[in-house]
Design a protein around this motif. Structure first.
Motif, PDB file in Angstrom:
ATOM      1  N   ASP A 171       2.720   3.418   2.659  1.00 12.95           N
ATOM      2  CA  ASP A 171       1.690   3.745   3.637  1.00 12.95           C
ATOM      3  C   ASP A 171       2.210   3.623   5.066  1.00 12.95           C
ATOM      4  O   ASP A 171       1.868   4.423   5.922  1.00 12.95           O
ATOM      5  CB  ASP A 171       0.471   2.843   3.435  1.00 12.95           C
ATOM      6  CG  ASP A 171      -0.664   3.205   4.366  1.00 12.95           C
ATOM      7  OD1 ASP A 171      -0.972   4.408   4.478  1.00 12.95           O
ATOM      8  OD2 ASP A 171      -1.230   2.291   5.001  1.00 12.95           O
ATOM      9  N   LYS A 225      -4.554   6.902  -2.238  1.00 14.42           N
ATOM     10  CA  LYS A 225      -4.126   5.533  -1.930  1.00 14.42           C
ATOM     11  C   LYS A 225      -3.931   4.755  -3.225  1.00 14.42           C
ATOM     12  O   LYS A 225      -4.696   4.910  -4.172  1.00 14.42           O
ATOM     13  CB  LYS A 225      -5.186   4.814  -1.089  1.00 14.42           C
ATOM     14  CG  LYS A 225      -5.092   5.115   0.358  1.00 14.42           C
ATOM     15  CD  LYS A 225      -4.455   3.956   1.028  1.00 14.42           C
ATOM     16  CE  LYS A 225      -4.696   4.063   2.523  1.00 14.42           C
ATOM     17  NZ  LYS A 225      -3.880   3.148   3.243  1.00 14.42           N
ATOM     18  N   ALA A 263       0.853  -1.188   0.000  1.00  7.52           N
ATOM     19  CA  ALA A 263       0.000   0.000   0.000  1.00  7.52           C
ATOM     20  C   ALA A 263       0.885   1.232   0.000  1.00  7.52           C
ATOM     21  O   ALA A 263       1.826   1.333   0.794  1.00  7.52           O
ATOM     22  CB  ALA A 263      -0.902  -0.002   1.227  1.00  7.52           C
ATOM     23  N   TRP A 291       0.962   5.779  -1.009  1.00  6.46           N
ATOM     24  CA  TRP A 291       0.265   7.016  -1.315  1.00  6.46           C
ATOM     25  C   TRP A 291       0.960   7.611  -2.525  1.00  6.46           C
ATOM     26  O   TRP A 291       2.168   7.789  -2.509  1.00  6.46           O
ATOM     27  CB  TRP A 291       0.341   7.988  -0.142  1.00  6.46           C
ATOM     28  CG  TRP A 291      -0.516   7.600   1.017  1.00  6.46           C
ATOM     29  CD1 TRP A 291      -0.147   6.836   2.087  1.00  6.46           C
ATOM     30  CD2 TRP A 291      -1.885   7.947   1.219  1.00  6.46           C
ATOM     31  NE1 TRP A 291      -1.196   6.692   2.936  1.00  6.46           N
ATOM     32  CE2 TRP A 291      -2.275   7.366   2.434  1.00  6.46           C
ATOM     33  CE3 TRP A 291      -2.802   8.697   0.502  1.00  6.46           C
ATOM     34  CZ2 TRP A 291      -3.557   7.511   2.936  1.00  6.46           C
ATOM     35  CZ3 TRP A 291      -4.081   8.835   1.006  1.00  6.46           C
ATOM     36  CH2 TRP A 291      -4.453   8.253   2.209  1.00  6.46           C
TER      37      TRP A 291
END
Length: 70
Positions: free
Chosen positions: A33, A52, A18, A20
């Motif tokens: 993230d 995201k 994950a 950004w």
């Protein structure tokens, strides 16, 4: 003679991570993230909002004691 002892790139485990990503099309800024300092970060390069996303990246653990607990 210099001999590098680094592992070859294929030995690094890759995982879906994950991240950004910057919402500005002209900026290539992104961050993992688990390394952000706020709930919704702003791009450190251009100060645009971030969204995201997910990327295949080398596995890295954040061992900082200041890491946000979500």
């Amino acid at each position: 003679m210099y001999n590098s002892r680094r592992k070859p790139m294929e030995d690094v485990p890759m995982e879906l991570t994950a991240v950004w990503s910057c919402s500005n099309d002209d900026c290539k800024g992104w961050m993992r993230d688990n390394f952000v300092f706020s709930e919704v970060p702003v791009c450190p390069q251009c100060q645009s909002s971030m969204i995201k996303d997910e990327r295949m990246l080398a596995a890295v653990m954040n061992t900082s004691p200041n890491q946000n607990k979500k």
